[in-house]
Design an enzyme around this catalytic site. Sequence first.
Site, short mmCIF file in Angstrom:
data_model
loop_
_atom_site.label_atom_id
_atom_site.label_comp_id
_atom_site.label_asym_id
_atom_site.label_seq_id
_atom_site.Cartn_x
_atom_site.Cartn_y
_atom_site.Cartn_z
N THR A 97 0.87 -1.18 0.00
CA THR A 97 0.00 0.00 0.00
C THR A 97 0.90 1.22 0.00
OG1 THR A 97 -1.72 -1.18 1.22
CG2 THR A 97 -1.83 1.23 1.20
N LYS A 173 -7.23 1.26 -2.96
CA LYS A 173 -6.86 0.66 -1.67
C LYS A 173 -6.93 1.69 -0.55
CE LYS A 173 -5.39 -1.98 1.58
NZ LYS A 173 -4.04 -2.50 1.76
N LYS A 242 0.28 5.39 8.58
CA LYS A 242 0.93 5.64 7.28
C LYS A 242 -0.09 5.69 6.15
CE LYS A 242 2.23 2.29 4.89
NZ LYS A 242 1.72 1.48 3.74
#
Length: 302
Positions: A97, A173, A242
């Site tokens: 990701t 995502k 993150k």
Amino acid sequence: MSETVGFLGLGNMGQGMALSLVEKGFPLRVWNRSAGKAEPLVARGATLARRPEEAVEPGGIVVSMLADDKVVSELFAPGGPLLSRLGSGGLHISMSTIHPDTARRLAREHEQAGAAYVSAPVFGRPENAAAGNLFVLVSGPEPARRRAAPLLAAMGRTTFEFGDDPGASNVSKLCGNFVIAAAIEALGEVAAFAEKSGVGAGPVLDMLTNTLFACPPYQNYGKQIAQRQFQPAGFRLVLGLKDLELALSAARSASVPMPLANLLRDRALASVNKGRGDWEWSSFTLEAAEDAGIGESVASGE
């Protein structure tokens, strides 16, 4: 598939994904910064690579499941040993990701080296990864997606195609992770409300996750929140933070305000600052509990 596939990154998700491939007959050469994490895979027939480039066959396929943009960019640096060895005809399936712009830059750099780049981030937990039961989001050049398809099918139950733009699946995502984080925050606020009102978080969350919100994310995170079961972590809070930062950055690039994402980022950041970065990411709901004056009581899960 008879050609040996390289697999880089054997964290909670990567190890399960690599295991799924090995058990389905894919010859693998695996690498991880901590070589000990490769032992279960080597015991099942995978070959250990001592350096990342040793996992790669010239013109072959390499799958990466790495922590963040920095690690992916460093390992696949232009002119570096890994990308140079992958070279002409090679294919990199990046399942991390990362920021959509990072994916687009990496795709350009791979193309300059004669290799193809496909983005294929996933939804699922480590146990889903080991069972080959992930949801896979894929984008990149169509011939490369076609070549990647057997590997993605072996790791996932369903593959969703997002076209030729290598950043598109990363956008998708980040959208998904944002929605999951929003659901976690809602569950945490409900738990604090129910607990402070004398009803109890457990009965309310059990009712909600078996009626109005009867789906795995609500059910799994609802149970964790009700029981305050945040260790060991399937997905660490520091990685969730993150991803929220990436979503906000990508949204700014697209001139899209995301006020709720800012709140979620602040919740996660506050919790990381309290030493919870390696806990399950649903632990940021302790912020809602603490705001309500409910003392911290956390089960270790060990």
